[in-house]
Design a protein around this motif. Sequence first.
Motif, PDB file in Angstrom:
ATOM      1  N   GLY A  45      -2.971  57.251 -16.171  1.00  0.00           N
ATOM      2  CA  GLY A  45      -0.756  57.179 -15.984  1.00  0.00           C
ATOM      3  C   GLY A  45      -0.460  56.979 -17.268  1.00  0.00           C
ATOM      4  O   GLY A  45      -0.739  57.635 -18.068  1.00  0.00           O
ATOM      5  N   ASN A  46       1.004  56.559 -17.172  1.00  0.00           N
ATOM      6  CA  ASN A  46       1.844  56.375 -18.729  1.00  0.00           C
ATOM      7  C   ASN A  46       2.611  54.803 -18.863  1.00  0.00           C
ATOM      8  O   ASN A  46       3.889  54.961 -18.573  1.00  0.00           O
TER       9      ASN A  46
ATOM     10  N   PHE B  74       8.846  55.340 -17.817  1.00  0.00           N
ATOM     11  CA  PHE B  74       8.271  55.913 -17.323  1.00  0.00           C
ATOM     12  C   PHE B  74       8.566  55.761 -15.977  1.00  0.00           C
ATOM     13  O   PHE B  74       7.022  56.318 -15.410  1.00  0.00           O
TER      14      PHE B  74
ATOM     15  N   THR C 278       1.435  61.803 -24.669  1.00  0.00           N
ATOM     16  CA  THR C 278       0.598  60.761 -23.051  1.00  0.00           C
ATOM     17  C   THR C 278      -0.231  62.030 -22.846  1.00  0.00           C
ATOM     18  O   THR C 278      -1.139  62.042 -22.513  1.00  0.00           O
TER      19      THR C 278
ATOM     20  N   SER D 157      -3.302  62.064 -24.197  1.00  0.00           N
ATOM     21  CA  SER D 157      -4.155  60.977 -23.405  1.00  0.00           C
ATOM     22  C   SER D 157      -4.554  61.062 -22.393  1.00  0.00           C
ATOM     23  O   SER D 157      -5.912  60.148 -22.326  1.00  0.00           O
TER      24      SER D 157
ATOM     25  N   GLU E 112      -7.438  58.309 -21.673  1.00  0.00           N
ATOM     26  CA  GLU E 112      -6.250  57.111 -21.283  1.00  0.00           C
ATOM     27  C   GLU E 112      -7.166  57.768 -19.641  1.00  0.00           C
ATOM     28  O   GLU E 112      -6.503  58.332 -19.139  1.00  0.00           O
TER      29      GLU E 112
ATOM     30  N   MET F  20      -4.991  53.974 -24.805  1.00  0.00           N
ATOM     31  CA  MET F  20      -3.764  55.090 -24.757  1.00  0.00           C
ATOM     32  C   MET F  20      -4.090  55.461 -26.149  1.00  0.00           C
ATOM     33  O   MET F  20      -4.645  54.555 -27.210  1.00  0.00           O
TER      34      MET F  20
END
Lengths: 170, 811
Positions: free
Chosen positions: B222-223, B279, B701, B704, B709, B729
């Motif tokens: 995810g973010n 986000f 992102t 990651s 992540e 992250m």
Amino acid sequence: MNAHAGKSTAASHTIAITLEVNGRQHALTVEPRYTLADVLRDELGLTGLHLGCEQGVCGACTVHIDGQAAVSCLVLAVEAQGADIRTVESLAAPGGALSPLQQAFLDHGAFQCGFCTPGFLMVGQQLIDQGLARDRDTVRAGLSGNICRCTGYEPIIDAILSVTKMERAA
Amino acid sequence: MSTCGTGGALWTAADAASRDDEADLGQTDPFVYNSDGIALLTGRGAYIADLRLPGMLDAAFSRSPIARGRIKGIDRSAALECDGVQFIATGVDIREGVPKTLPRASMVLHASEHAPEQFMLPSYHLLPPDAVHYEGEAVAVVVASNRYLAEDAMEALSIDYEEQVPVLDPELSLAPGCDQLFDDVPGNMALEGRFGSKEEAGTAFSGAHLLMERRYRMNRSGNPPLEALGVVAQYENRRLTVWSTIQRPQILRIALSDILDIPASRVRVIAPQNIGGGFGWKSPMYRETAVIAWLAMKLGRPVRWIEDRTEALKKGVHERDQIWDMKAAFDANGKLLALQSEVIADVGSVLVDMYGLLPSRMSATLPFPYEIPWMRTHLRCAVTNKAPMGVNRPAGRMPAVWAIERLMDDAARELGLSPTQIRMANFVRSFPYTSALGATLTDSDYIGTTQKLMEVFRFEERRSQATQLRAQGRRVGVGMAACVEVCRPLCSFGGALFYNQPQYAAVTLRMYPDGSVSIMSGDAPQGQMRHTTMAKIVARELGADAQAIEVYTGDTLLSPVTNSNTDVTSVCAIAARRLRKKVIAVAAHLLKVQPDEGNFVCRDALLTYTPDGRTLTFREIAWTAIMRPFLLPEGSTPDLQETTYLEAPYAPTSFAAHAAMVEVDEAAGKIRILSYGFVGDCGKVINPMGLRTAISAGIATGISNTTHEAYIYDDNGQLVTSNLKDYAMLTAGEMPHELIIDHHDTPTPATVYGHKRTITEGVPAGVPPAIANAIIDAFGGKMDLTVIPLFPGELWRHARQSASESQEAKA
């Protein structure tokens, strides 16, 4: 947190301490378990530092303790007695003029939401002060304890290096 | 094409005619990067945790330590004895006060002809009265005089659970005979959707030159933003005010009013001026938000909840987590003739309003940039005992892009084509183009954008370079990917497909007697510098003094009803032009001339009547209009205010091409990204520096999510990655050594300046396949990579396997 609210019981006995923050002395009464981050934010109103994880990972709560960058969420307020503590609020000149690094962040688009920014400024300033902002690799290594989700770090690295370059030129 | 019905067409022909074609917008007249910047740089930002109210109490949630089970009993006696405790509520307590269940109709998908598929959302109470469905689910809430004391008391709560075996695998969840996790979700299937070609495929598959059957999987990631959630609620004089880190304050007001059963007119939601990233993760109404509001009403004191990081990771919302089984028919030239996708999405458990299904829905219907004559996608969303799914940048479509862009490279290898050749053979060439899955692609140039990437990244040269380096024993590879970016649907019809909510933008501009202007936007920016954008656009279009413009966002009381993350640029431009007309009308009266707009120039709060050069300051005009209206003609109102609503005529789409050059460190199982290239098409660029920063963040992102992540659950449904060290992250040292960002822009007529909305939102989607395709190239195509995130251990195993295979080949 409102640190005064606890009653004086075994779980919440308090200690009188003196903290020197941004050049000013503050007499405080805190519980021994209170973190420096919470005391700076809640007792002294220095909300510039942010709590992104309270696990010592994200770096958003970074302050300088005796000239060294430290995550204030992992330092107890009582441990910080006698130390010279500097927060992001101390970077700009008293009249409000931005420091060279703050200006460089603006010029390079080095932030968006701003939540991590105080931590990056404090670490970046230390890298500059200690001559560690030599090139992209040293800056990257120096920033490895700070997380940003809005910039991809590149503009932050550019901003820090631009200050080094400016200082060399001066 | 998904156009807005005329009923919703708030964009008029006159507005379109005055569309701005100036080339220099944002270039020769550069944006101040961020007008809020000074506050953020000097530690004076106004985030939720900085808010203090007199008498405020702190809340802490007790969360389930198990993934699935019954709540047998909660003993709160010890907790009530703790220092500073004011109140403790369980699910049973709250159910008495709030009998309604979540998700509310106000927060779910439109059940309409626009969303024909079946969906079954589990219903649940604000806190669970009897059962828990994932580790980290809130079970009880403690209110105390500060957070330390609230957390002490929370630990003193004694909660007795009867543990059940959790269902963690989405395929097992959907299989016959699996335990049903929610009474109202038969077969554990929250949504089943069939999208695509109506006619049958005929001989497309049986007669294919190349038939590929591949499974691509993107696991849970995810973010989440760096600032977690926060809520402060206050109930005074029967009015409820809720400060919340919410991306959609207007929708939250409707939902709180509904669930707490008070009129919306008494509910005010305020998203703070500064939100530490969003986000999509801050879009839903989390149940905790409603609990805090209920507590403030119940206790008559302000109540605050500032989420900690472990809660944020355990509670969700999570994203990605889809399995794509693709069956694809190619001809000898690499043309993709038919594509059948079976998609299983693991949507977790108690779904947070419609956002629980939105990512899967978006992913399954994402239009690929390819002209695919026959295409069907069958989506099944499985509930499991994990945290709920929800929107995370790039909002759902990441697994779809992963699957199609890996498929393209796999097919190219089979057919002896280059990654570029196969994509060029398939790109949509003329627009608008309606995908078999429903969405319409507009205003783009996929060939041109990709060619630009090839040039600026020197793609073919790097490919040869990598081949040479591999011959010298280095594991270097070059890969690419391409993806459509579906902008936020700018019109409500398009939005109705996925959202319960309107998509129009709205803003109120108000001029004060001194000529200063406030902008009151329903948007709740989370770091996109929209305050700067709005102020800049209004200063420019109205001719006001930029220093005397103040932007207010996120306050439902100040702003017109609207969605958030809308086209604030266009709506501010149109509102400013309309307000300018009102200013000119007053000035014309004072100057005793006709209000012919062409004869007036407004700049820096000074109006000039060009035929004779007479001037009036905005202060003179506004003071007369508002304070001395008797000087105006009969029937005038002292109205220097303008509220504008904007529906775009259609939703423009964006596109981006990505390329990566990577080196694999086989011993460590890590990659170094030697160079990363991105060329996007975002229409006209308005804020170049802001755009570059946002793209660079999107790439971060994407990397990651590719390399480490991840939300990882163990076999008992415990989230293993529940702190930021484990939920890793990306940090600065892992960014590409070189970043090449460029643009190939096709302006859209759907917005005032030709900009497209939120190109940067989609950036992360293209990154994983670009990197994975480069890694595969680094192994000379002799490895397979279908699952991400790709952890170092897994890459190390790939490298070992590849080494032993090449040894065998030598032997």
